[in-house]
Scaffold this motif. Structure first.
Motif, PDB file in Angstrom:
ATOM      1  N   PHE A  34      51.477  75.839 -23.235  1.00 40.65           N
ATOM      2  CA  PHE A  34      51.218  74.908 -24.330  1.00 40.65           C
ATOM      3  C   PHE A  34      50.535  73.633 -23.830  1.00 40.65           C
ATOM      4  O   PHE A  34      49.682  73.068 -24.517  1.00 40.65           O
ATOM      5  CB  PHE A  34      52.515  74.558 -25.051  1.00 40.65           C
ATOM      6  N   TYR A  35      50.923  73.189 -22.656  1.00 38.07           N
ATOM      7  CA  TYR A  35      50.396  71.937 -22.122  1.00 38.07           C
ATOM      8  C   TYR A  35      48.926  72.050 -21.722  1.00 38.07           C
ATOM      9  O   TYR A  35      48.244  71.037 -21.547  1.00 38.07           O
ATOM     10  CB  TYR A  35      51.221  71.484 -20.910  1.00 38.07           C
ATOM     11  N   ALA A  36      48.426  73.258 -21.578  1.00 36.18           N
ATOM     12  CA  ALA A  36      47.056  73.459 -21.101  1.00 36.18           C
ATOM     13  C   ALA A  36      46.191  74.226 -22.089  1.00 36.18           C
ATOM     14  O   ALA A  36      45.096  74.665 -21.735  1.00 36.18           O
ATOM     15  CB  ALA A  36      47.075  74.187 -19.757  1.00 36.18           C
ATOM     16  N   TRP A  49      52.124  74.962 -31.328  1.00 32.64           N
ATOM     17  CA  TRP A  49      51.815  76.156 -30.548  1.00 32.64           C
ATOM     18  C   TRP A  49      52.838  77.232 -30.920  1.00 32.64           C
ATOM     19  O   TRP A  49      54.019  76.929 -31.123  1.00 32.64           O
ATOM     20  CB  TRP A  49      51.920  75.878 -29.056  1.00 32.64           C
ATOM     21  N   MET A  50      52.402  78.510 -30.983  1.00 34.86           N
ATOM     22  CA  MET A  50      53.302  79.599 -31.342  1.00 34.86           C
ATOM     23  C   MET A  50      53.121  80.749 -30.355  1.00 34.86           C
ATOM     24  O   MET A  50      51.995  81.123 -30.001  1.00 34.86           O
ATOM     25  CB  MET A  50      53.038  80.072 -32.769  1.00 34.86           C
ATOM     26  N   ALA A  59      57.947  78.384 -32.253  1.00 31.03           N
ATOM     27  CA  ALA A  59      56.959  77.435 -32.752  1.00 31.03           C
ATOM     28  C   ALA A  59      57.311  76.072 -32.167  1.00 31.03           C
ATOM     29  O   ALA A  59      58.351  75.496 -32.510  1.00 31.03           O
ATOM     30  CB  ALA A  59      56.960  77.391 -34.278  1.00 31.03           C
ATOM     31  N   TYR A  60      56.466  75.588 -31.263  1.00 27.72           N
ATOM     32  CA  TYR A  60      56.695  74.308 -30.589  1.00 27.72           C
ATOM     33  C   TYR A  60      55.745  73.280 -31.204  1.00 27.72           C
ATOM     34  O   TYR A  60      54.525  73.466 -31.187  1.00 27.72           O
ATOM     35  CB  TYR A  60      56.429  74.447 -29.091  1.00 27.72           C
ATOM     36  N   THR A  61      56.300  72.200 -31.745  1.00 32.85           N
ATOM     37  CA  THR A  61      55.500  71.228 -32.487  1.00 32.85           C
ATOM     38  C   THR A  61      55.702  69.820 -31.946  1.00 32.85           C
ATOM     39  O   THR A  61      56.835  69.392 -31.702  1.00 32.85           O
ATOM     40  CB  THR A  61      55.872  71.236 -33.983  1.00 32.85           C
ATOM     41  N   SER A 248      55.403  72.042 -18.259  1.00 33.24           N
ATOM     42  CA  SER A 248      55.997  72.010 -19.590  1.00 33.24           C
ATOM     43  C   SER A 248      55.134  71.168 -20.538  1.00 33.24           C
ATOM     44  O   SER A 248      54.439  70.253 -20.080  1.00 33.24           O
ATOM     45  CB  SER A 248      57.413  71.438 -19.506  1.00 33.24           C
ATOM     46  N   PRO A 249      55.166  71.514 -21.829  1.00 32.18           N
ATOM     47  CA  PRO A 249      55.920  72.622 -22.418  1.00 32.18           C
ATOM     48  C   PRO A 249      55.210  73.954 -22.205  1.00 32.18           C
ATOM     49  O   PRO A 249      53.983  74.021 -22.195  1.00 32.18           O
ATOM     50  CB  PRO A 249      55.969  72.248 -23.907  1.00 32.18           C
TER      51      PRO A 249
END
Length: 310
Positions: A34-36, A49-50, A59-61, A248-249
């Motif tokens: 997610f971080y990249a 991101w999912m 699902a990270y928001t 991370s994340p």
């Protein structure tokens, strides 16, 4: 294989000498950086991101202040992890003010999650919600069937009926207990306690799961995930060992029966969350391990033929 100080050492049965793993169970790990990588959703609510596994998805928001996230006709129970920021969750005409450093479970049906001050929001769902599963960045990775993973089967409904249930993660450590484990009808979530500094390389925990995936969600810090595909009688199943470095994340989904262990490597705080779907029977059978066990009963009978290794 665990260090003697690891609480999971009591879970692992002795392997039978000469046992050869089944063939044809090869599946690739699923890496989500997610971080990249660019978010899949970028709008007024923030950036999301999912990433999915066979039975679960994340699902990270990074939410904007006042952002609201709605689910209409949600198929089953889902989880809301609030590492720092608080949220207001509504369902069935009720609302719950949930502070940061909490984990909440939301029943099926219509619901909303609002972050008045913004911040990080993690929602975890089963892949029975096909609209979300199809929206994941790695959705096509599961087009090929995974017959060695049993069909998804939810656990029994909560003892006192459906409602929003919120749990503080401010749980004191206890010798002999592994992490901070909570379960609902669809998920088991282990919010591991933050680990300061690199993990002692002499105390690793290589192990495998016969028929279920593990999701490892990195909230803070850096990790190296070590993966080893077992040798079977068919060389087509063989793979080179892997050491996957992730900051991370991020999210890694580890397929069975891959042998795996993870080393925290950042010099400061490292925070990892393990995800399973449906809940694990072996963890559930350990007295005191599942912190909300009174709210969610276990199935009356353990599924036949399931090898509950850790």
């Amino acid at each position: 294989m665990y260090d003697k100080s690891d609480p999971r050492a009591s879970l692992a049965p002795k392997a039978s000498a000469g046992t050869i793993a089944q063939t044809g169970l090869v599946a690739e790990q699923q890496e989500g950086y997610f971080y990249a990588s660019a978010p899949l959703i970028s709008d007024a609510t923030g950036m999301t991101w999912m990433h999915r596994g066979h039975n679960f998805l994340v699902a990270y928001t990074e939410a904007q202040p006042g952002a609201m996230f709605e689910r209409v006709a949600q198929a089953d129970e889902y989880a809301v992890l609030l590492p720092q920021a608080g949220a207001v969750i509504t369902w069935g005409g009720t609302h719950e003010d949930v502070p940061g450093n909490s984990l909440a479970f939301v029943p099926p049906g219509d619901s909303t999650v609002t972050l008045p001050g913004g911040g990080v929001l993690v929602r975890l769902f089963s892949t029975q919600n096909t609209d979300l599963a199809e929206a994941c960045g790695n959705a096509r990775a599961y087009d090929a069937p995974r017959p060695h993973i049993p069909p998804f089967q939810p656990w029994p409904e909560p003892t006192s009926g459906w409602k929003i249930r919120a749990y503080s993660l401010d749980v004191p450590s206890e010798e002999g207990r592994f992490g901070r484990i909570f379960r609902c009808t669809t998920l088991m979530i282990n919010v591991l306690e933050p680990f300061d500094g690199p993990r002692d390389p002499s105390k690793m925990s290589p192990h495998h799961h016969d028929d279920f995936e593990q999701g490892s969600l990195a909230l803070n810090g850096e990790f190296t995930h070590y993966l080893r595909w077992p040798w079977t009688s068919d060389m087509a199943d063989w793979r080179e060992d892997m050491a996957i470095e992730m900051a991370s994340p991020s999210m890694l989904v580890i397929p069975p029966p891959v042998i795996h262990t993870t080393r925290a490597t950042a010099p400061a705080s490292n925070e990892l969350v393990d995800i399973f779907s449906p809940p694990r029977m072996d963890f559930s059978m350990k007295p005191g391990w599942v912190l909300n066990a009174e709210d969610y009963p276990m199935p009356e009978d353990q599924p036949a033929g399931r090898d509950e290794r850790s």
